[in-house]
Design a protein around this motif. Structure first.
Motif, PDB file in Angstrom:
ATOM      1  N   PHE A  75       0.829  -1.208   0.000  1.00  0.00           N
ATOM      2  CA  PHE A  75       0.000   0.000   0.000  1.00  0.00           C
ATOM      3  C   PHE A  75       0.865   1.260   0.000  1.00  0.00           C
ATOM      4  O   PHE A  75       0.566   2.230  -0.692  1.00  0.00           O
ATOM      5  CB  PHE A  75      -0.956  -0.012   1.197  1.00  0.00           C
ATOM      6  CG  PHE A  75      -1.833  -1.228   1.214  1.00  0.00           C
ATOM      7  CD1 PHE A  75      -2.833  -1.400   0.270  1.00  0.00           C
ATOM      8  CD2 PHE A  75      -1.634  -2.229   2.153  1.00  0.00           C
ATOM      9  CE1 PHE A  75      -3.637  -2.539   0.273  1.00  0.00           C
ATOM     10  CE2 PHE A  75      -2.423  -3.356   2.162  1.00  0.00           C
ATOM     11  CZ  PHE A  75      -3.421  -3.519   1.227  1.00  0.00           C
ATOM     12  N   VAL A  76       1.948   1.230   0.769  1.00  0.00           N
ATOM     13  CA  VAL A  76       2.900   2.346   0.762  1.00  0.00           C
ATOM     14  C   VAL A  76       3.527   2.452  -0.625  1.00  0.00           C
ATOM     15  O   VAL A  76       3.632   3.549  -1.193  1.00  0.00           O
ATOM     16  CB  VAL A  76       3.979   2.157   1.851  1.00  0.00           C
ATOM     17  CG1 VAL A  76       5.106   3.166   1.699  1.00  0.00           C
ATOM     18  CG2 VAL A  76       3.356   2.258   3.238  1.00  0.00           C
ATOM     19  N   ASN A  77       3.928   1.305  -1.186  1.00  0.00           N
ATOM     20  CA  ASN A  77       4.541   1.318  -2.514  1.00  0.00           C
ATOM     21  C   ASN A  77       3.573   1.811  -3.587  1.00  0.00           C
ATOM     22  O   ASN A  77       3.969   2.505  -4.522  1.00  0.00           O
ATOM     23  CB  ASN A  77       5.070  -0.069  -2.872  1.00  0.00           C
ATOM     24  CG  ASN A  77       6.364  -0.375  -2.167  1.00  0.00           C
ATOM     25  OD1 ASN A  77       7.068   0.517  -1.712  1.00  0.00           O
ATOM     26  ND2 ASN A  77       6.699  -1.648  -2.075  1.00  0.00           N
ATOM     27  N   GLN A  78       2.310   1.458  -3.433  1.00  0.00           N
ATOM     28  CA  GLN A  78       1.306   1.905  -4.407  1.00  0.00           C
ATOM     29  C   GLN A  78       1.223   3.434  -4.400  1.00  0.00           C
ATOM     30  O   GLN A  78       1.216   4.076  -5.458  1.00  0.00           O
ATOM     31  CB  GLN A  78      -0.054   1.298  -4.066  1.00  0.00           C
ATOM     32  CG  GLN A  78      -1.107   1.530  -5.112  1.00  0.00           C
ATOM     33  CD  GLN A  78      -2.378   0.786  -4.769  1.00  0.00           C
ATOM     34  OE1 GLN A  78      -2.932   0.964  -3.681  1.00  0.00           O
ATOM     35  NE2 GLN A  78      -2.841  -0.034  -5.690  1.00  0.00           N
ATOM     36  N   GLU A  79       1.190   4.020  -3.236  1.00  0.00           N
ATOM     37  CA  GLU A  79       1.110   5.482  -3.131  1.00  0.00           C
ATOM     38  C   GLU A  79       2.409   6.139  -3.595  1.00  0.00           C
ATOM     39  O   GLU A  79       2.386   7.183  -4.252  1.00  0.00           O
ATOM     40  CB  GLU A  79       0.780   5.897  -1.689  1.00  0.00           C
ATOM     41  CG  GLU A  79       0.566   7.382  -1.515  1.00  0.00           C
ATOM     42  CD  GLU A  79      -0.608   7.947  -2.320  1.00  0.00           C
ATOM     43  OE1 GLU A  79      -0.601   9.175  -2.574  1.00  0.00           O
ATOM     44  OE2 GLU A  79      -1.527   7.194  -2.700  1.00  0.00           O
ATOM     45  N   TRP A  80       3.546   5.530  -3.271  1.00  0.00           N
ATOM     46  CA  TRP A  80       4.850   6.066  -3.684  1.00  0.00           C
ATOM     47  C   TRP A  80       4.954   6.069  -5.211  1.00  0.00           C
ATOM     48  O   TRP A  80       5.385   7.053  -5.816  1.00  0.00           O
ATOM     49  CB  TRP A  80       5.960   5.244  -3.046  1.00  0.00           C
ATOM     50  CG  TRP A  80       7.333   5.831  -3.090  1.00  0.00           C
ATOM     51  CD1 TRP A  80       7.675   7.154  -3.003  1.00  0.00           C
ATOM     52  CD2 TRP A  80       8.558   5.111  -3.213  1.00  0.00           C
ATOM     53  NE1 TRP A  80       9.040   7.295  -3.068  1.00  0.00           N
ATOM     54  CE2 TRP A  80       9.604   6.051  -3.194  1.00  0.00           C
ATOM     55  CE3 TRP A  80       8.868   3.763  -3.327  1.00  0.00           C
ATOM     56  CZ2 TRP A  80      10.950   5.692  -3.287  1.00  0.00           C
ATOM     57  CZ3 TRP A  80      10.197   3.398  -3.414  1.00  0.00           C
ATOM     58  CH2 TRP A  80      11.222   4.348  -3.396  1.00  0.00           C
ATOM     59  N   ALA A  81       4.533   4.986  -5.841  1.00  0.00           N
ATOM     60  CA  ALA A  81       4.545   4.911  -7.311  1.00  0.00           C
ATOM     61  C   ALA A  81       3.595   5.954  -7.902  1.00  0.00           C
ATOM     62  O   ALA A  81       3.945   6.653  -8.862  1.00  0.00           O
ATOM     63  CB  ALA A  81       4.157   3.508  -7.776  1.00  0.00           C
ATOM     64  N   TYR A  82       2.418   6.082  -7.313  1.00  0.00           N
ATOM     65  CA  TYR A  82       1.420   7.034  -7.813  1.00  0.00           C
ATOM     66  C   TYR A  82       1.934   8.469  -7.715  1.00  0.00           C
ATOM     67  O   TYR A  82       1.883   9.221  -8.684  1.00  0.00           O
ATOM     68  CB  TYR A  82       0.106   6.876  -7.027  1.00  0.00           C
ATOM     69  CG  TYR A  82      -0.916   7.922  -7.365  1.00  0.00           C
ATOM     70  CD1 TYR A  82      -1.645   7.846  -8.553  1.00  0.00           C
ATOM     71  CD2 TYR A  82      -1.154   8.989  -6.509  1.00  0.00           C
ATOM     72  CE1 TYR A  82      -2.582   8.823  -8.877  1.00  0.00           C
ATOM     73  CE2 TYR A  82      -2.081   9.964  -6.823  1.00  0.00           C
ATOM     74  CZ  TYR A  82      -2.791   9.888  -8.005  1.00  0.00           C
ATOM     75  OH  TYR A  82      -3.709  10.855  -8.322  1.00  0.00           O
TER      76      TYR A  82
END
Length: 151
Positions: A75-82
């Motif tokens: 979830f953190v990675n998803q936001e970081w990528a976004y």
């Protein structure tokens, strides 16, 4: 100093990407892989490196698969990528916490995060090159280009 994994079969793993899709190293046989371990999503140096990878058109267009790995959740990675418009794949080594980072010898037990390590794994699954940088030192993408034969 040469990393102990160089010349040996890379440890196999299955990790979730930022979209919840499992990625297995063994399923990537036949393809060069570059694993880029970073300590923390959203930290200044890690974000700088993510942006550099995002903007490296030659690396993105190469036949190699580039994966950024950290111990943050998907979830953190998803936001970081976004937030960084990163089209690539971020892999979560969140649970069991740091298991893949440990297998590659780049887990910081004291801080509970990956060290800044990079591994080139050839199409046969053998680690051909490794680099471990100090935490605050960003890596030079030209080293990746050399290893992947892009320069």
């Amino acid at each position: 100093m040469t990393h102990p994994l160089v010349g040996h079969l890379a440890p196999d793993f299955t990790l979730s990407d930022q979209n919840g899709i499992n990625v297995s190293l063994s399923a990537l046989r036949g393809t060069d892989v570059l694993l880029v371990f970073v300590p923390w999503a959203f930290s200044p140096v890690c974000t700088y490196e993510l942006e550099q990878l995002r903007d490296a058109e030659d690396l993105v267009a190469s036949d190699a698969k580039v994966f950024v790995v950290n111990c943050d959740s998907k979830f953190v990675n998803q936001e970081w990528a976004y937030q960084n418009k990163f089209p690539g794949t971020l892999l979560s080594d969140f649970w069991p916490h740091g298991e893949v980072s440990r297998a590659f010898g780049v887990f910081d037990e004291e801080l509970g995060r990956s060290q800044r390590g990079t591994f080139h794994i050839d199409a046969d699954g053998v680690v051909r090159w490794a680099l471990v940088n100090p935490t605050g030192d960003s890596r030079d993408l030209d080293a990746y280009r050399k290893v992947l034969g892009l320069v």
